[in-house]
Design a protein around this motif. Structure first.
Motif, PDB file in Angstrom:
ATOM      1  N   TRP A 324       0.821  -1.198   0.000  1.00 27.07           N
ATOM      2  CA  TRP A 324       0.000   0.000   0.000  1.00 27.07           C
ATOM      3  C   TRP A 324       0.860   1.255   0.000  1.00 27.07           C
ATOM      4  CZ3 TRP A 324      -4.559  -0.422  -1.699  1.00 27.07           C
ATOM      5  CH2 TRP A 324      -5.368  -1.519  -1.397  1.00 27.07           C
ATOM      6  N   THR A 325       1.986   1.213   0.675  1.00 28.95           N
ATOM      7  CA  THR A 325       2.900   2.355   0.663  1.00 28.95           C
ATOM      8  C   THR A 325       3.385   2.627  -0.754  1.00 28.95           C
ATOM      9  OG1 THR A 325       3.617   1.922   2.937  1.00 28.95           O
ATOM     10  CG2 THR A 325       5.066   3.274   1.565  1.00 28.95           C
ATOM     11  N   GLY A 326       3.753   1.570  -1.466  1.00 27.41           N
ATOM     12  CA  GLY A 326       4.172   1.737  -2.855  1.00 27.41           C
ATOM     13  C   GLY A 326       3.057   2.269  -3.729  1.00 27.41           C
ATOM     14  N   ARG A 327       1.839   1.807  -3.491  1.00 28.03           N
ATOM     15  CA  ARG A 327       0.689   2.302  -4.252  1.00 28.03           C
ATOM     16  C   ARG A 327       0.492   3.799  -4.033  1.00 28.03           C
ATOM     17  NH1 ARG A 327      -3.920  -0.690  -5.316  1.00 28.03           N
ATOM     18  NH2 ARG A 327      -4.852   1.352  -5.774  1.00 28.03           N
ATOM     19  N   ALA A 328       0.751   4.248  -2.812  1.00 24.90           N
ATOM     20  CA  ALA A 328       0.591   5.672  -2.511  1.00 24.90           C
ATOM     21  C   ALA A 328       1.494   6.526  -3.388  1.00 24.90           C
ATOM     22  CB  ALA A 328       0.894   5.936  -1.034  1.00 24.90           C
ATOM     23  N   GLY A 329       2.677   5.994  -3.685  1.00 20.01           N
ATOM     24  CA  GLY A 329       3.621   6.743  -4.494  1.00 20.01           C
ATOM     25  C   GLY A 329       3.115   7.070  -5.886  1.00 20.01           C
ATOM     26  N   LYS A 330       2.240   6.240  -6.395  1.00 15.62           N
ATOM     27  CA  LYS A 330       1.705   6.472  -7.736  1.00 15.62           C
ATOM     28  C   LYS A 330       0.708   7.615  -7.755  1.00 15.62           C
ATOM     29  CE  LYS A 330       2.252   1.542  -8.815  1.00 15.62           C
ATOM     30  NZ  LYS A 330       3.544   1.740  -9.472  1.00 15.62           N
ATOM     31  N   GLN A 331       0.332   8.099  -6.594  1.00 12.28           N
ATOM     32  CA  GLN A 331      -0.656   9.174  -6.513  1.00 12.28           C
ATOM     33  C   GLN A 331      -0.113  10.429  -5.839  1.00 12.28           C
ATOM     34  OE1 GLN A 331      -4.510   8.031  -4.985  1.00 12.28           O
ATOM     35  NE2 GLN A 331      -4.349   5.954  -5.766  1.00 12.28           N
ATOM     36  N   THR A 332       1.172  10.491  -5.592  1.00 10.72           N
ATOM     37  CA  THR A 332       1.673  11.589  -4.765  1.00 10.72           C
ATOM     38  C   THR A 332       2.822  12.372  -5.381  1.00 10.72           C
ATOM     39  OG1 THR A 332       2.954   9.907  -3.561  1.00 10.72           O
ATOM     40  CG2 THR A 332       0.928  10.648  -2.549  1.00 10.72           C
ATOM     41  N   GLY A 333       2.888  12.466  -6.679  1.00  6.40           N
ATOM     42  CA  GLY A 333       3.803  13.386  -7.346  1.00  6.40           C
ATOM     43  C   GLY A 333       5.229  13.335  -6.867  1.00  6.40           C
ATOM     44  N   THR A 334       5.665  14.397  -6.177  1.00  3.46           N
ATOM     45  CA  THR A 334       7.059  14.515  -5.756  1.00  3.46           C
ATOM     46  C   THR A 334       7.451  13.484  -4.696  1.00  3.46           C
ATOM     47  OG1 THR A 334       6.346  16.271  -4.227  1.00  3.46           O
ATOM     48  CG2 THR A 334       7.317  16.961  -6.310  1.00  3.46           C
ATOM     49  N   LEU A 335       6.491  12.761  -4.146  1.00  2.00           N
ATOM     50  CA  LEU A 335       6.796  11.706  -3.181  1.00  2.00           C
ATOM     51  C   LEU A 335       6.912  10.339  -3.828  1.00  2.00           C
ATOM     52  CD1 LEU A 335       4.556  12.660  -0.143  1.00  2.00           C
ATOM     53  CD2 LEU A 335       7.032  12.336  -0.083  1.00  2.00           C
ATOM     54  N   ALA A 336       6.750  10.276  -5.133  1.00  4.17           N
ATOM     55  CA  ALA A 336       6.693   8.984  -5.818  1.00  4.17           C
ATOM     56  C   ALA A 336       7.960   8.159  -5.602  1.00  4.17           C
ATOM     57  CB  ALA A 336       6.428   9.182  -7.304  1.00  4.17           C
ATOM     58  N   ARG A 337       9.130   8.765  -5.789  1.00 11.51           N
ATOM     59  CA  ARG A 337      10.381   8.007  -5.638  1.00 11.51           C
ATOM     60  C   ARG A 337      10.592   7.573  -4.193  1.00 11.51           C
ATOM     61  NH1 ARG A 337      15.491  10.824  -8.137  1.00 11.51           N
ATOM     62  NH2 ARG A 337      16.341   8.770  -7.602  1.00 11.51           N
ATOM     63  N   ALA A 338      10.270   8.457  -3.259  1.00 13.48           N
ATOM     64  CA  ALA A 338      10.432   8.113  -1.850  1.00 13.48           C
ATOM     65  C   ALA A 338       9.491   6.975  -1.464  1.00 13.48           C
ATOM     66  CB  ALA A 338      10.167   9.341  -0.975  1.00 13.48           C
ATOM     67  N   ALA A 339       8.263   7.001  -1.968  1.00 12.96           N
ATOM     68  CA  ALA A 339       7.301   5.949  -1.647  1.00 12.96           C
ATOM     69  C   ALA A 339       7.719   4.609  -2.251  1.00 12.96           C
ATOM     70  CB  ALA A 339       5.912   6.342  -2.131  1.00 12.96           C
ATOM     71  N   GLU A 340       8.284   4.641  -3.452  1.00 15.34           N
ATOM     72  CA  GLU A 340       8.763   3.396  -4.067  1.00 15.34           C
ATOM     73  C   GLU A 340       9.881   2.794  -3.225  1.00 15.34           C
ATOM     74  OE1 GLU A 340       9.407   0.230  -6.765  1.00 15.34           O
ATOM     75  OE2 GLU A 340       7.705   1.538  -6.340  1.00 15.34           O
ATOM     76  N   LEU A 341      10.836   3.624  -2.801  1.00 16.45           N
ATOM     77  CA  LEU A 341      11.894   3.138  -1.926  1.00 16.45           C
ATOM     78  C   LEU A 341      11.311   2.647  -0.597  1.00 16.45           C
ATOM     79  CD1 LEU A 341      14.816   2.732  -0.992  1.00 16.45           C
ATOM     80  CD2 LEU A 341      14.917   5.191  -0.479  1.00 16.45           C
ATOM     81  N   ALA A 342      10.343   3.385  -0.056  1.00 18.58           N
ATOM     82  CA  ALA A 342       9.730   3.017   1.224  1.00 18.58           C
ATOM     83  C   ALA A 342       9.062   1.657   1.167  1.00 18.58           C
ATOM     84  CB  ALA A 342       8.714   4.082   1.637  1.00 18.58           C
ATOM     85  N   SER A 343       8.620   1.251  -0.006  1.00 17.56           N
ATOM     86  CA  SER A 343       7.943  -0.043  -0.135  1.00 17.56           C
ATOM     87  C   SER A 343       8.909  -1.217   0.019  1.00 17.56           C
ATOM     88  CB  SER A 343       7.223  -0.132  -1.482  1.00 17.56           C
ATOM     89  OG  SER A 343       8.135  -0.241  -2.561  1.00 17.56           O
ATOM     90  N   TYR A 344      10.211  -0.934   0.118  1.00 15.65           N
ATOM     91  CA  TYR A 344      11.222  -1.975   0.357  1.00 15.65           C
ATOM     92  C   TYR A 344      11.616  -2.047   1.839  1.00 15.65           C
ATOM     93  CZ  TYR A 344      12.023  -2.623  -4.648  1.00 15.65           C
ATOM     94  OH  TYR A 344      11.864  -2.925  -5.987  1.00 15.65           O
ATOM     95  N   ALA A 345      10.885  -1.362   2.702  1.00 19.21           N
ATOM     96  CA  ALA A 345      11.289  -1.244   4.106  1.00 19.21           C
ATOM     97  C   ALA A 345      11.357  -2.567   4.851  1.00 19.21           C
ATOM     98  CB  ALA A 345      10.334  -0.290   4.835  1.00 19.21           C
TER      99      ALA A 345
END
Length: 495
Positions: A324-345
């Motif tokens: 779900w964290t990774g999915r959030a990145g697809k909807q959050t513009g400038t947070l997209a890269r951070a959310a993709e990385l966060a999905s590997y936590a």
């Protein structure tokens, strides 16, 4: 939200206000058991209703901003909702859809008596979020009264008629239209809205919805998300803010996690720099650590608070947190890269992690730092299923994990070496608000879920002294609930 930075990557972990709002909307939708585009669709509908009402551009701005942040306070009262409804996520979904059995979960207690304190927490926090983001004053006012209704039977203050901010009615109608039409179909949705006209919202706005709903929903179904974004992003949401606010709001869901996201961010960025990473990497890891818990909102509090071994079904929900964290990145513009990385936590070098189950070369340097930092900080904090480990125990546990191939040994060594570089609450912000050391101790204790009596025992104070400190903190921070005080104090660097 500006201030001096004491952690590598912290100063530049900034995002557009709109992207922070979208992230908070995503968290809110998960918390309320809604599809992750619910708040976005509601904002679009609210903006169109406000425009049709022809009451000025101010109402359009307020409607869009309020709709996106309507559920931003729901992590703050998740614990209380769990006590009342059992499953805070499914219970709130049933409440919004007005399913016939949802009130039965409150047993014999009166709905108003049970729900008013929860509404107060929600409104206090969401209003504070709007103020922190420097959104329109009318938006803050609407969020602080988001559960008020036309006939005066709403919450938290029982306002009625014209005393309720107009934006509240617009967003309430838009939200009901979005949910009811999706769950029951448009004809039934319009019947439900008509039945509420004159009680929940004014009849004139309900009539506009009845006349235009079919057209709006048809347009909404043909629109791309990017196009919807462009239509509701207000000028105020083009400014920048810190991603720290997102982490603080995420942590409110579980009081025992207060400050956790910031602690992981500080540890991860310090480790990254110690291993020779550049500023861009430190910034990326810092931001990812702050938001790595976005998906936590989808999991009921009863699961997080369970002291026992989780069932397979419960564990599967936990495994989906990084998804779900990774999915959030697809909807959050400038947070997209951070959310993709966060999905590997929660991935591990040997492939034993989740949700992807990848390892080895599939994990970047940043991912290795983040996943190790998440575990490193967590082990040192108390959880419902175990006590906190001492610093030496954390170090030993992490070294064993590294020797068995689950974490990068160099990363673990750097985390241990930099552990004491940054003091707790390292970020200090210029502020006219001053809390005493004892007030901070009390706020930190109650912010983690302790009652006044429990805080008194923990701090060797009398309950009356704790109560006096709590009242002083609320007054100084201009808050009326513990959750809002904790959120504001964290943003000011006081905790």
């Amino acid at each position: 939200m500006n201030g001096n930075s004491n952690a590598p990557g912290e100063e530049r972990a900034r995002v557009r206000v709109y992207d922070a709002v979208r992230a908070l909307a995503f968290v809110g939708d998960l918390s309320m058991g809604q599809p992750t585009d619910h708040s976005l669709r509601t904002a679009w509908l609210a903006a169109h209703l406000a425009r049709e009402a022809d009451e000025g551009d101010g109402l359009i701005v307020t409607a869009a901003q309020t709709a996106l942040l309507r559920w931003s306070g729901c992590t703050a009262n998740a614990s209380e909702f769990a006590e009342v409804l059992g499953d805070d996520v499914a219970g709130r979904e049933a409440m919004l859809a007005q399913r016939q059995d949802w009130m039965q979960r409150i047993a014999s207690q009166e709905v108003a008596t049970t729900m008013r304190p929860l509404a107060q927490i929600h409104c206090d926090v969401s209003g504070e979020i709007a103020r922190m983001l420097n959104l329109a004053p009318d938006t803050e006012s609407a969020l602080r009264h988001i559960f008020e209704v036309w006939d005066g039977n709403g919450m938290p203050d029982g306002l009625a008629g014209e005393a309720v901010p107009r934006g509240v009615y617009v967003v309430s109608l838009a939200g009901d239209l979005e949910i009811f039409s999706r769950v029951y179909g448009l004809p039934r949705a319009l019947d439900l809205i008509a039945a509420r006209a004159g009680t929940r919202y004014p009849a004139d706005l309900a009539a506009l919805v009845a006349a235009r709903a079919a057209h709006w929903l048809a347009l909404l179904e043909t629109g791309e998300l990017a196009g919807i974004d462009e239509s509701i992003e207000t000028a105020q949401m083009q400014a920048t803010t810190s991603a720290e606010l997102i982490g603080d709001v995420i942590d409110l869901k579980l009081p025992w996690m207060t400050g956790y996201s910031r602690a992981v961010a500080r540890a991860a960025s310090a480790c990254s720099v110690a291993l020779g990473a550049d500023e861009a990497s430190a910034t990326r890891v810092y931001a990812a650590a702050l938001i790595h818990g976005i998906g936590r909102a989808a999991v009921p509090n009863a699961i997080w608070n369970s002291p026992r071994r989780l069932s397979d079904a419960e564990w599967e929900k936990v495994r989906l947190v990084p998804y779900w964290t990774g999915r959030a990145g697809k909807q959050t513009g400038t947070l997209a890269r951070a959310a993709e990385l966060a999905s590997y936590a929660y991935e591990r070098l040997d492939g034993s992690g989740y949700f992807r189950g990848v390892g080895g070369q599939a994990l970047s340097f940043d991912a290795r730092v983040l996943s190790a930092a998440v575990a490193f900080v967590s082990l040192g904090q108390k959880r419902p299923w175990r006590d906190a480990l001492s610093a030496s125990e954390v170090a030993q546990t992490m070294r064993v994990e590294a020797s068995e191939g689950r974490f990068d040994g160099e990363v673990v060594a750097a985390l241990i070496d930099t552990r004491d570089v940054l003091p707790r609450g390292a970020r200090l912000r210029p502020s006219t608000i001053r809390l005493t050391a004892r007030e901070i101790d009390v706020l930190r204790s109650i912010g983690r879920g302790a009652s006044n009596k429990e805080a008194a025992r923990e701090l060797d104070l009398s309950p009356s002294t704790v109560r006096t400190h709590v009242e002083s903190v609320f007054r100084k921070l201009d808050c009326s609930t513990r959750a809002a005080a904790t959120l504001k104090a964290s943003a000011l660097g006081l905790l």
